[in-house]
Design a protein around this motif. Structure first.
Motif, PDB file in Angstrom:
ATOM      1  N   LEU A  31      12.310 -29.012  21.910  1.00  0.00           N
ATOM      2  CA  LEU A  31      12.951 -28.476  23.115  1.00  0.00           C
ATOM      3  C   LEU A  31      14.431 -28.182  22.865  1.00  0.00           C
ATOM      4  CD1 LEU A  31      11.447 -30.663  26.004  1.00  0.00           C
ATOM      5  CD2 LEU A  31      10.851 -28.323  25.348  1.00  0.00           C
ATOM      6  N   LEU A  32      15.119 -29.088  22.186  1.00  0.00           N
ATOM      7  CA  LEU A  32      16.535 -28.876  21.901  1.00  0.00           C
ATOM      8  C   LEU A  32      16.734 -27.735  20.912  1.00  0.00           C
ATOM      9  CD1 LEU A  32      17.883 -32.545  21.699  1.00  0.00           C
ATOM     10  CD2 LEU A  32      18.218 -30.884  23.526  1.00  0.00           C
ATOM     11  N   PHE A  33      15.787 -27.583  19.990  1.00  0.00           N
ATOM     12  CA  PHE A  33      15.865 -26.474  19.038  1.00  0.00           C
ATOM     13  C   PHE A  33      15.743 -25.137  19.775  1.00  0.00           C
ATOM     14  CE2 PHE A  33      13.646 -23.520  16.090  1.00  0.00           C
ATOM     15  CZ  PHE A  33      14.673 -23.377  15.162  1.00  0.00           C
ATOM     16  N   VAL A  34      14.817 -25.074  20.725  1.00  0.00           N
ATOM     17  CA  VAL A  34      14.644 -23.858  21.527  1.00  0.00           C
ATOM     18  C   VAL A  34      15.903 -23.571  22.341  1.00  0.00           C
ATOM     19  CG1 VAL A  34      13.367 -22.823  23.446  1.00  0.00           C
ATOM     20  CG2 VAL A  34      12.139 -24.069  21.654  1.00  0.00           C
ATOM     21  N   SER A  35      16.482 -24.633  22.944  1.00  0.00           N
ATOM     22  CA  SER A  35      17.710 -24.440  23.720  1.00  0.00           C
ATOM     23  C   SER A  35      18.845 -23.967  22.831  1.00  0.00           C
ATOM     24  CB  SER A  35      18.106 -25.749  24.416  1.00  0.00           C
ATOM     25  OG  SER A  35      18.566 -26.717  23.484  1.00  0.00           O
ATOM     26  N   SER A  36      18.876 -24.441  21.589  1.00  0.00           N
ATOM     27  CA  SER A  36      19.902 -24.006  20.641  1.00  0.00           C
ATOM     28  C   SER A  36      19.731 -22.524  20.306  1.00  0.00           C
ATOM     29  CB  SER A  36      19.830 -24.847  19.363  1.00  0.00           C
ATOM     30  OG  SER A  36      20.749 -24.388  18.400  1.00  0.00           O
TER      31      SER A  36
ATOM     32  N   TRP B 116      22.010 -13.754  31.118  1.00  0.00           N
ATOM     33  CA  TRP B 116      21.998 -14.631  29.942  1.00  0.00           C
ATOM     34  C   TRP B 116      23.099 -15.677  30.015  1.00  0.00           C
ATOM     35  CZ3 TRP B 116      18.006 -15.380  27.187  1.00  0.00           C
ATOM     36  CH2 TRP B 116      17.078 -14.364  26.973  1.00  0.00           C
ATOM     37  N   VAL B 117      24.214 -15.334  30.626  1.00  0.00           N
ATOM     38  CA  VAL B 117      25.287 -16.313  30.812  1.00  0.00           C
ATOM     39  C   VAL B 117      24.804 -17.445  31.719  1.00  0.00           C
ATOM     40  CG1 VAL B 117      27.586 -16.717  31.760  1.00  0.00           C
ATOM     41  CG2 VAL B 117      27.126 -14.637  30.435  1.00  0.00           C
ATOM     42  N   ILE B 118      24.090 -17.076  32.787  1.00  0.00           N
ATOM     43  CA  ILE B 118      23.537 -18.078  33.699  1.00  0.00           C
ATOM     44  C   ILE B 118      22.517 -18.953  32.963  1.00  0.00           C
ATOM     45  CG2 ILE B 118      22.106 -18.415  35.759  1.00  0.00           C
ATOM     46  CD1 ILE B 118      23.382 -15.881  36.911  1.00  0.00           C
TER      47      ILE B 118
ATOM     48  N   LEU C 238      22.582 -23.006  32.425  1.00  0.00           N
ATOM     49  CA  LEU C 238      21.446 -23.854  32.783  1.00  0.00           C
ATOM     50  C   LEU C 238      20.993 -24.701  31.598  1.00  0.00           C
ATOM     51  CD1 LEU C 238      19.316 -21.411  34.985  1.00  0.00           C
ATOM     52  CD2 LEU C 238      20.668 -23.390  35.744  1.00  0.00           C
ATOM     53  N   VAL C 239      21.035 -24.117  30.403  1.00  0.00           N
ATOM     54  CA  VAL C 239      20.677 -24.871  29.197  1.00  0.00           C
ATOM     55  C   VAL C 239      21.666 -26.001  28.970  1.00  0.00           C
ATOM     56  CG1 VAL C 239      20.520 -24.768  26.679  1.00  0.00           C
ATOM     57  CG2 VAL C 239      19.458 -22.981  28.067  1.00  0.00           C
ATOM     58  N   PHE C 240      22.967 -25.702  29.124  1.00  0.00           N
ATOM     59  CA  PHE C 240      24.001 -26.728  28.957  1.00  0.00           C
ATOM     60  C   PHE C 240      23.814 -27.864  29.963  1.00  0.00           C
ATOM     61  CE2 PHE C 240      28.117 -28.432  30.384  1.00  0.00           C
ATOM     62  CZ  PHE C 240      28.554 -29.027  29.210  1.00  0.00           C
ATOM     63  N   ILE C 241      23.554 -27.502  31.219  1.00  0.00           N
ATOM     64  CA  ILE C 241      23.341 -28.502  32.263  1.00  0.00           C
ATOM     65  C   ILE C 241      22.111 -29.355  31.951  1.00  0.00           C
ATOM     66  CG2 ILE C 241      22.637 -28.801  34.689  1.00  0.00           C
ATOM     67  CD1 ILE C 241      24.478 -26.471  35.385  1.00  0.00           C
ATOM     68  N   SER C 242      21.051 -28.716  31.455  1.00  0.00           N
ATOM     69  CA  SER C 242      19.819 -29.440  31.139  1.00  0.00           C
ATOM     70  C   SER C 242      20.026 -30.421  29.981  1.00  0.00           C
ATOM     71  CB  SER C 242      18.703 -28.446  30.787  1.00  0.00           C
ATOM     72  OG  SER C 242      18.439 -27.584  31.863  1.00  0.00           O
ATOM     73  N   VAL C 243      20.716 -29.964  28.947  1.00  0.00           N
ATOM     74  CA  VAL C 243      20.976 -30.842  27.796  1.00  0.00           C
ATOM     75  C   VAL C 243      21.868 -32.010  28.206  1.00  0.00           C
ATOM     76  CG1 VAL C 243      22.077 -30.973  25.525  1.00  0.00           C
ATOM     77  CG2 VAL C 243      20.642 -29.014  26.096  1.00  0.00           C
TER      78      VAL C 243
ATOM     79  N   LEU D 235      21.673 -34.669  37.414  1.00  0.00           N
ATOM     80  CA  LEU D 235      22.623 -35.407  36.575  1.00  0.00           C
ATOM     81  C   LEU D 235      23.439 -34.461  35.700  1.00  0.00           C
ATOM     82  CD1 LEU D 235      20.580 -38.545  35.399  1.00  0.00           C
ATOM     83  CD2 LEU D 235      22.634 -38.532  36.822  1.00  0.00           C
ATOM     84  N   GLY D 236      22.786 -33.420  35.206  1.00  0.00           N
ATOM     85  CA  GLY D 236      23.482 -32.461  34.354  1.00  0.00           C
ATOM     86  C   GLY D 236      24.581 -31.727  35.094  1.00  0.00           C
TER      87      GLY D 236
END
Length: 253
Positions: free
Chosen positions: A26-31, A46-48, A52-57, A86-87
């Motif tokens: 999952l983290l690899f995909v987010s990367s 894509w910015v949004i 969202l990825v940053f908040i999720s991580v 939490l993110g």
């Protein structure tokens, strides 16, 4: 010692090796998403997505902190609602503290004719740090080390306990109660906290050094770097949880 911290992080992350592999994927995909947005991020959509990825991580990192505070022994389950809430809250807190830390460090370092710094960066690029210090007058260099380190440590302590309180209570108001945070740090002791924080920083620097080494086989090198990156991520959030867990245990005595 740093190697003890890394051993504990590894044991925590690999308690369930299948789930560890799942989280890595999952983290690899987010990367990949973040890298794509960085290269082609001219679309607001894509910015949004990147936000969202940053908040999720960040949210999952906070879940790790909460798990450690409650004496957890393994990576927490992925609960989307908790991670997003939490993110988002942790991202707000980090922005506040990074801004405060940056402004204070910028003022002090500019006054001494130094650039603002990050502790991990100073340790990671220690040869450049030595040259930087030798370039300035001895008195100015000593003042920079003392004042800069003190400001960095104090603001980092407050931010970490603030994040820990958020992970523990879910309340952003509790996380911004500076007097309560100060009392919590007093419980564990500023010197003890500084020692633990430095050991965690050294562990992260060591892992970062390992990432800089290239393995001839690209696929294996990518897997190796992905695992190390996740261990750095886990070390940071487990460290926050470990300190606050100790604080809570000391309060119960």
């Amino acid at each position: 010692m740093p190697h003890v911290i890394l051993k504990r992080v590894w044991d925590y992350c690999t308690y369930s090796k299948e789930f560890f592999a799942f989280v890595l994927i999952l983290l690899f995909v987010s990367s990949l998403i973040q890298n794509y947005v960085t290269a082609n991020g001219d679309s607001i959509i894509w910015v949004i997505v990147q936000i969202l990825v940053f908040i999720s991580v960040s949210g999952y990192g906070m879940s790790i902190t909460r798990s450690r505070i409650n004496h957890g022994r393994r990576l927490p389950k992925i609960i989307v609602k908790d991670i997003i809430v939490l993110g988002f809250k942790s991202a707000m807190l980090m922005c506040i503290y990074v801004f405060i830390q940056g402004e204070i460090l910028h003022y002090v370092c500019s006054f001494l004719n130094f650039s603002a710094f990050n502790l991990e960066e100073l340790l990671l690029h220690w040869t450049d740090t030595i040259h930087l210090l030798l370039y300035h007058e001895p008195v100015t260099a000593v003042l920079f080390l003392i004042l800069g380190s003190a400001i960095f440590y104090v603001t980092a302590f407050f931010m970490e306990i603030s994040l820990a309180k958020l992970a523990d209570t879910g309340s952003i108001f509790s996380a911004l109660n500076f007097m309560s945070i100060k009392r919590d740090i007093d419980v564990v002791g500023w010197r003890h906290y500084a020692k633990d924080y430095t050991l965690i920083a050294l562990a992260i620097v060591f892992l970062t050094y390992l990432i800089s080494f290239d393995i001839p086989f690209i696929f294996i090198d990518s897997i190796f770097d992905m695992i190390l990156t996740f261990l750095i991520f886990a070390t940071q959030y487990l460290g926050i949880g470990a300190v606050y867990c100790e604080i809570k245990d000391l309060k119960k005595q």
